[in-house]
Write a protein that holds these residues in place. Structure first.
Motif, mmCIF file in Angstrom:
data_model
loop_
_atom_site.group_PDB
_atom_site.id
_atom_site.type_symbol
_atom_site.label_atom_id
_atom_site.label_comp_id
_atom_site.label_asym_id
_atom_site.label_seq_id
_atom_site.Cartn_x
_atom_site.Cartn_y
_atom_site.Cartn_z
ATOM 1 N N ARG A 51 77.161 -6.102 -50.069
ATOM 2 C CA ARG A 51 76.880 -4.674 -49.962
ATOM 3 C C ARG A 51 77.344 -4.109 -48.628
ATOM 4 O O ARG A 51 77.730 -2.942 -48.544
ATOM 5 C CB ARG A 51 75.405 -4.375 -50.173
ATOM 6 C CG ARG A 51 74.949 -4.400 -51.599
ATOM 7 C CD ARG A 51 75.888 -3.746 -52.617
ATOM 8 N NE ARG A 51 76.456 -2.478 -52.235
ATOM 9 C CZ ARG A 51 77.686 -2.065 -52.567
ATOM 10 N NH1 ARG A 51 78.482 -2.797 -53.281
ATOM 11 N NH2 ARG A 51 78.117 -0.888 -52.180
ATOM 12 N N VAL A 52 77.279 -4.876 -47.575
ATOM 13 C CA VAL A 52 77.794 -4.392 -46.290
ATOM 14 C C VAL A 52 79.276 -4.074 -46.431
ATOM 15 O O VAL A 52 79.742 -3.001 -46.024
ATOM 16 C CB VAL A 52 77.536 -5.418 -45.157
ATOM 17 C CG1 VAL A 52 78.331 -5.069 -43.915
ATOM 18 C CG2 VAL A 52 76.047 -5.490 -44.848
ATOM 19 N N ILE A 53 80.027 -4.976 -47.043
ATOM 20 C CA ILE A 53 81.454 -4.740 -47.262
ATOM 21 C C ILE A 53 81.667 -3.535 -48.176
ATOM 22 O O ILE A 53 82.464 -2.643 -47.882
ATOM 23 C CB ILE A 53 82.123 -5.997 -47.859
ATOM 24 C CG1 ILE A 53 82.090 -7.127 -46.842
ATOM 25 C CG2 ILE A 53 83.555 -5.701 -48.310
ATOM 26 C CD1 ILE A 53 82.432 -8.493 -47.420
ATOM 27 N N GLY A 54 80.929 -3.491 -49.283
ATOM 28 C CA GLY A 54 81.067 -2.388 -50.233
ATOM 29 C C GLY A 54 80.672 -1.042 -49.641
ATOM 30 O O GLY A 54 81.293 -0.018 -49.926
ATOM 31 N N THR A 55 79.639 -1.039 -48.817
ATOM 32 C CA THR A 55 79.170 0.209 -48.216
ATOM 33 C C THR A 55 80.173 0.743 -47.203
ATOM 34 O O THR A 55 80.403 1.961 -47.123
ATOM 35 C CB THR A 55 77.784 0.003 -47.569
ATOM 36 O OG1 THR A 55 76.880 -0.411 -48.591
ATOM 37 C CG2 THR A 55 77.274 1.281 -46.938
ATOM 38 N N LEU A 56 80.768 -0.152 -46.430
ATOM 39 C CA LEU A 56 81.814 0.298 -45.504
ATOM 40 C C LEU A 56 82.977 0.925 -46.268
ATOM 41 O O LEU A 56 83.515 1.960 -45.857
ATOM 42 C CB LEU A 56 82.298 -0.859 -44.636
ATOM 43 C CG LEU A 56 81.297 -1.355 -43.595
ATOM 44 C CD1 LEU A 56 81.828 -2.622 -42.912
ATOM 45 C CD2 LEU A 56 81.006 -0.275 -42.564
ATOM 46 N N ASP A 57 83.339 0.328 -47.379
ATOM 47 C CA ASP A 57 84.389 0.887 -48.230
ATOM 48 C C ASP A 57 83.986 2.270 -48.750
ATOM 49 O O ASP A 57 84.756 3.224 -48.682
ATOM 50 C CB ASP A 57 84.682 -0.059 -49.391
ATOM 51 C CG ASP A 57 85.689 0.524 -50.357
ATOM 52 O OD1 ASP A 57 86.829 0.806 -49.936
ATOM 53 O OD2 ASP A 57 85.333 0.703 -51.541
ATOM 54 N N SER A 113 74.708 5.367 -48.057
ATOM 55 C CA SER A 113 73.332 4.865 -48.001
ATOM 56 C C SER A 113 72.734 4.691 -49.387
ATOM 57 O O SER A 113 72.123 3.661 -49.695
ATOM 58 C CB SER A 113 72.447 5.806 -47.184
ATOM 59 O OG SER A 113 72.909 5.884 -45.867
ATOM 60 N N VAL A 114 72.889 5.702 -50.220
ATOM 61 C CA VAL A 114 72.372 5.621 -51.593
ATOM 62 C C VAL A 114 73.106 4.513 -52.342
ATOM 63 O O VAL A 114 72.489 3.716 -53.066
ATOM 64 C CB VAL A 114 72.517 6.985 -52.314
ATOM 65 C CG1 VAL A 114 72.199 6.847 -53.794
ATOM 66 C CG2 VAL A 114 71.620 8.021 -51.660
ATOM 67 N N ASP A 115 74.407 4.440 -52.158
ATOM 68 C CA ASP A 115 75.217 3.408 -52.795
ATOM 69 C C ASP A 115 74.740 2.014 -52.380
ATOM 70 O O ASP A 115 74.619 1.118 -53.221
ATOM 71 C CB ASP A 115 76.686 3.612 -52.396
ATOM 72 C CG ASP A 115 77.597 2.584 -52.997
ATOM 73 O OD1 ASP A 115 77.798 2.616 -54.230
ATOM 74 O OD2 ASP A 115 78.133 1.753 -52.236
ATOM 75 N N PHE A 116 74.442 1.830 -51.105
ATOM 76 C CA PHE A 116 73.982 0.537 -50.602
ATOM 77 C C PHE A 116 72.712 0.092 -51.311
ATOM 78 O O PHE A 116 72.619 -1.033 -51.803
ATOM 79 C CB PHE A 116 73.735 0.620 -49.089
ATOM 80 C CG PHE A 116 73.254 -0.675 -48.494
ATOM 81 C CD1 PHE A 116 74.150 -1.642 -48.099
ATOM 82 C CD2 PHE A 116 71.894 -0.917 -48.325
ATOM 83 C CE1 PHE A 116 73.726 -2.840 -47.544
ATOM 84 C CE2 PHE A 116 71.447 -2.103 -47.781
ATOM 85 C CZ PHE A 116 72.361 -3.074 -47.388
ATOM 86 N N LEU A 117 71.733 0.975 -51.369
ATOM 87 C CA LEU A 117 70.439 0.609 -51.950
ATOM 88 C C LEU A 117 70.516 0.338 -53.451
ATOM 89 O O LEU A 117 69.989 -0.672 -53.937
ATOM 90 C CB LEU A 117 69.412 1.705 -51.673
ATOM 91 C CG LEU A 117 69.031 1.877 -50.206
ATOM 92 C CD1 LEU A 117 68.128 3.087 -50.021
ATOM 93 C CD2 LEU A 117 68.358 0.618 -49.683
ATOM 94 N N THR A 118 71.161 1.224 -54.178
ATOM 95 C CA THR A 118 71.203 1.048 -55.634
ATOM 96 C C THR A 118 72.013 -0.187 -56.027
ATOM 97 O O THR A 118 71.580 -0.974 -56.874
ATOM 98 C CB THR A 118 71.771 2.287 -56.344
ATOM 99 O OG1 THR A 118 73.075 2.569 -55.838
ATOM 100 C CG2 THR A 118 70.871 3.491 -56.158
ATOM 101 N N LYS A 119 73.137 -0.395 -55.401
ATOM 102 C CA LYS A 119 73.972 -1.533 -55.779
ATOM 103 C C LYS A 119 73.419 -2.857 -55.269
ATOM 104 O O LYS A 119 73.669 -3.898 -55.877
ATOM 105 C CB LYS A 119 75.405 -1.310 -55.333
ATOM 106 C CG LYS A 119 76.058 -0.233 -56.191
ATOM 107 C CD LYS A 119 77.501 -0.051 -55.874
ATOM 108 C CE LYS A 119 78.078 1.043 -56.762
ATOM 109 N NZ LYS A 119 79.402 1.450 -56.322
#
Length: 87
Positions: A37-43, A63-69
């Motif tokens: 998720r750290v990688i995905g959230t930076l993207d 932020s929302v993307d990080f939590l849900t995914k």
């Protein structure tokens, strides 16, 4: 190496296979989910900023993307851990 074990020492190969079949612990799934998720959230942050031009909006989306995914990935891993196919 695995092929050598299978050919020359079948009992060791069977033990190795049995160890590989063991289930992952939930803590490992959480660690994998967090690192991915750290990688995905930076993207998501970079793409959102590129599309909107607003860092605050991009950070909100990320932020929302990080939590849900993170939650979705954890349950995805736990379900796949129960699937016998490919083990």
């Amino acid at each position: 190496m695995i092929l050598d074990q299978m050919i020359f020492n079948k009992s060791e190969a069977k033990v190795s296979f049995e160890q590989d079949k063991s289930s992952e612990k939930p803590l490992r799934s959480i660690a994998k989910a967090l690192s991915w998720r750290v990688i995905g959230t930076l993207d998501t942050l970079v793409v959102s900023y590129f599309l909107t031009g607003e860092i605050v909006l991009a950070a909100s989306i990320a932020s929302v993307d990080f939590l849900t995914k993170l939650v979705l990935y954890f349950f995805h891993e736990r379900i796949w851990n129960k699937v016998k196919w490919g083990k």
